[in-house]
Design a protein around this motif. Structure first.
Motif, PDB file in Angstrom:
ATOM      1  N   PHE A  13       0.743  -1.231  -0.136  1.00 58.16           N
ATOM      2  CA  PHE A  13      -0.002   0.074  -0.003  1.00 58.16           C
ATOM      3  C   PHE A  13       0.957   1.192  -0.036  1.00 58.16           C
ATOM      4  CE2 PHE A  13      -2.199  -3.252   2.629  1.00 58.16           C
ATOM      5  CZ  PHE A  13      -3.430  -3.217   1.349  1.00 58.16           C
ATOM      6  N   GLY A  14       1.176   1.685  -1.045  1.00 55.63           N
ATOM      7  CA  GLY A  14       2.102   2.822  -1.156  1.00 55.63           C
ATOM      8  C   GLY A  14       3.538   2.142  -0.916  1.00 55.63           C
ATOM      9  N   ALA A  15       4.224   3.023   0.074  1.00 54.49           N
ATOM     10  CA  ALA A  15       5.632   2.862   0.375  1.00 54.49           C
ATOM     11  C   ALA A  15       5.459   1.502   1.392  1.00 54.49           C
ATOM     12  CB  ALA A  15       6.323   3.939   1.039  1.00 54.49           C
ATOM     13  N   PHE A  16       4.175   1.266   2.076  1.00 60.24           N
ATOM     14  CA  PHE A  16       4.178   0.241   2.941  1.00 60.24           C
ATOM     15  C   PHE A  16       3.963  -1.229   2.541  1.00 60.24           C
ATOM     16  CE2 PHE A  16       1.466  -2.442   5.802  1.00 60.24           C
ATOM     17  CZ  PHE A  16       2.177  -2.477   7.161  1.00 60.24           C
ATOM     18  N   VAL A  22       5.277 -14.062   0.541  1.00 60.90           N
ATOM     19  CA  VAL A  22       4.640 -15.387   1.006  1.00 60.90           C
ATOM     20  C   VAL A  22       4.460 -16.561   0.043  1.00 60.90           C
ATOM     21  CG1 VAL A  22       2.621 -16.061   1.936  1.00 60.90           C
ATOM     22  CG2 VAL A  22       3.592 -13.990   2.891  1.00 60.90           C
ATOM     23  N   ASN A  23       5.108 -17.690   0.589  1.00 66.56           N
ATOM     24  CA  ASN A  23       4.981 -18.788  -0.107  1.00 66.56           C
ATOM     25  C   ASN A  23       4.645 -19.793   0.734  1.00 66.56           C
ATOM     26  OD1 ASN A  23       6.843 -18.662  -3.048  1.00 66.56           O
ATOM     27  ND2 ASN A  23       7.894 -17.567  -1.518  1.00 66.56           N
ATOM     28  N   LEU A  24       3.349 -20.583   0.325  1.00 62.45           N
ATOM     29  CA  LEU A  24       2.619 -21.614   0.920  1.00 62.45           C
ATOM     30  C   LEU A  24       1.724 -22.335   0.254  1.00 62.45           C
ATOM     31  CD1 LEU A  24       1.760 -22.367   3.970  1.00 62.45           C
ATOM     32  CD2 LEU A  24      -0.042 -20.886   3.905  1.00 62.45           C
ATOM     33  N   ARG A  47      -7.740 -11.666   2.422  1.00 61.33           N
ATOM     34  CA  ARG A  47      -8.614 -11.037   1.675  1.00 61.33           C
ATOM     35  C   ARG A  47      -8.204 -11.003   0.031  1.00 61.33           C
ATOM     36  NH1 ARG A  47     -11.823  -6.795   3.111  1.00 61.33           N
ATOM     37  NH2 ARG A  47     -11.005  -5.473   1.555  1.00 61.33           N
ATOM     38  N   ALA A  48      -6.768 -11.345   0.003  1.00 59.42           N
ATOM     39  CA  ALA A  48      -5.982 -11.627  -1.277  1.00 59.42           C
ATOM     40  C   ALA A  48      -6.725 -12.988  -1.943  1.00 59.42           C
ATOM     41  CB  ALA A  48      -4.627 -11.491  -1.073  1.00 59.42           C
ATOM     42  N   THR A  55      -3.158  -8.169  -5.563  1.00 59.87           N
ATOM     43  CA  THR A  55      -2.030  -8.401  -5.356  1.00 59.87           C
ATOM     44  C   THR A  55      -0.815  -7.400  -6.047  1.00 59.87           C
ATOM     45  OG1 THR A  55      -1.437  -9.754  -6.952  1.00 59.87           O
ATOM     46  CG2 THR A  55      -2.479 -10.629  -5.044  1.00 59.87           C
ATOM     47  N   THR A  56       0.271  -7.118  -5.566  1.00 57.64           N
ATOM     48  CA  THR A  56       1.344  -6.126  -6.045  1.00 57.64           C
ATOM     49  C   THR A  56       2.306  -7.268  -6.981  1.00 57.64           C
ATOM     50  OG1 THR A  56       1.466  -4.717  -4.239  1.00 57.64           O
ATOM     51  CG2 THR A  56       3.195  -4.687  -5.753  1.00 57.64           C
TER      52      THR A  56
END
Length: 362
Positions: A13-16, A22-24, A47-48, A55-56
């Protein structure tokens, strides 16, 4: 049902960065619980998976199919949130079948599914009632029934029990675990409550600072934490941690005068060039009747009870450690502190990562 795979999943989210690399893999029919402190990224990940959060970078796959570009309705998922929202003007039966009517299913098929889910959730006596007349636990069961009646490939639960009073929560935990096993639906559950995670999960995904810290069965996560964070977060009381400072014939614990014999410490720890932290569960630190084979000499500050267990506490320099009082003569004045060497775990004092253990700790 579906196998869910997260591959190099990152969400910003922006710079955050809310979720980082994450791999699972979550197996078909598995009950996986995301556990961690507030803000660690567990709900964002959920939520993703649901399709409610973009997702980015990285991929989300259901049974090998990439679903990043599919909407929530196209993913065949069902989701239950912390605060249940039932339609107050509809009966319980009407609430449960609402998503089926919205999909245009035939009346006979709706009746069949309602009968099926009513039997599973034991809601037969509630069908004609309205949400305002239900107890909190029953309201949550109705929300779960409404989610399950669609026969989703993946069931997503975002802290569904946290808004329920404690007197109902224990029963609901048992029922939820029983229902998931009966349904066999792939389930991803988010909570910050370790009791829920430990009692429900096939595997726990422990998160902190946007990353996965450890993925393990509840037993293994408790007894074999791979980091200081895992040891601190899991267990109540938490794992005791003490810095080891080498002295002649042993190790000084922190800045105290307490000396641990070097025979309790494995060779890999002795050879470490970095500072070492020792961890042990209160169950592995015991106040006993007779002088132990492996122990420490301390002054007991306090003895107190939590349920059926009797605990004691003592100071290690500026810190407080806790163990279990297992003496047969509780009025005795002896302070013999036994250490179970198989319960000791050791961590790198700089990185916080696990170094070694003498045993499984079971």
């Amino acid at each position: 049902m579906a196998k869910v795979e997260l591959k190099n999943l990152t969400i910003k989210f922006g710079a955050f960065t809310a979720v980082k690399d994450v791999n699972l893999t979550i197996n078909d029919g598995e009950f996986v619980v995301y556990l961690g402190p507030s803000g660690c990224g567990k709900t964002t990940t959920l939520r993703a998976v649901a399709g409610l959060q973009g997702t980015t970078t990285g991929d989300i796959l259901f049974d090998g199919q990439r679903v990043n570009d599919l909407t929530a309705s196209e993913r065949n998922i069902a989701m239950v949130f912390q605060f249940v929202s039932l339609y107050p003007h509809l009966s319980i039966a009407e609430n449960i079948v609402f998503p089926l009517k919205a999909r245009g299913l035939k009346r006979a098929e709706i009746a069949r599914k309602l009968e099926w889910v009513t039997e599973i959730f034991k809601l037969g006596d509630e069908l004609k009632r309205y949400p305002g007349a239900l107890a909190p636990g029953t309201t949550q069961k109705v929300a779960l029934a409404r989610a399950v009646v669609r026969e989703p490939a993946v069931l997503l639960l975002d802290e569904p029990l946290s808004a329920i009073d404690e007197q109902f929560r224990e029963e609901m935990r048992w029922e939820l675990g029983h229902l998931q096993r009966e349904l066999g639906v792939t389930t991803i559950y988010v909570t910050h409550d370790q009791r829920e995670a430990m009692s429900l999960a096939d595997r726990i995904v422990l998160m902190n600072d946007s990353r996965i810290v450890q993925v393990d069965k509840p037993h293994d996560l408790f007894f074999d934490p791979n980091s200081v964070f895992a040891g601190q977060f899991i267990g109540s009381p938490s794992m005791n941690f003490m810095d080891l400072n080498p002295v002649s014939g042993g190790y000084r614990l922190g800045n105290s005068d307490i000396i641990l014999s070097d025979k309790a410490v494995p060779d890999v720890v002795r050879r470490s060039h970095n500072p070492v932290r020792m961890g042990l569960r209160p169950r592995d630190l015991q106040l006993v009747d007779e002088p132990p084979e492996v122990g420490i000499d301390v002054t007991v500050d306090d003895i107190f009870s939590v349920g059926r267990e009797r605990y004691f506490s003592f100071r290690v320099g500026d810190d407080i450690a806790q163990g279990i009082d297992v003496r047969s003569d509780v009025a005795g004045q002896g302070h013999n502190i036994a250490i179970r060497p198989e319960g000791l775990v050791f961590f790198d004092g700089k990185s916080g990562d696990r170094i070694a253990t003498l045993g499984a700790g079971a």
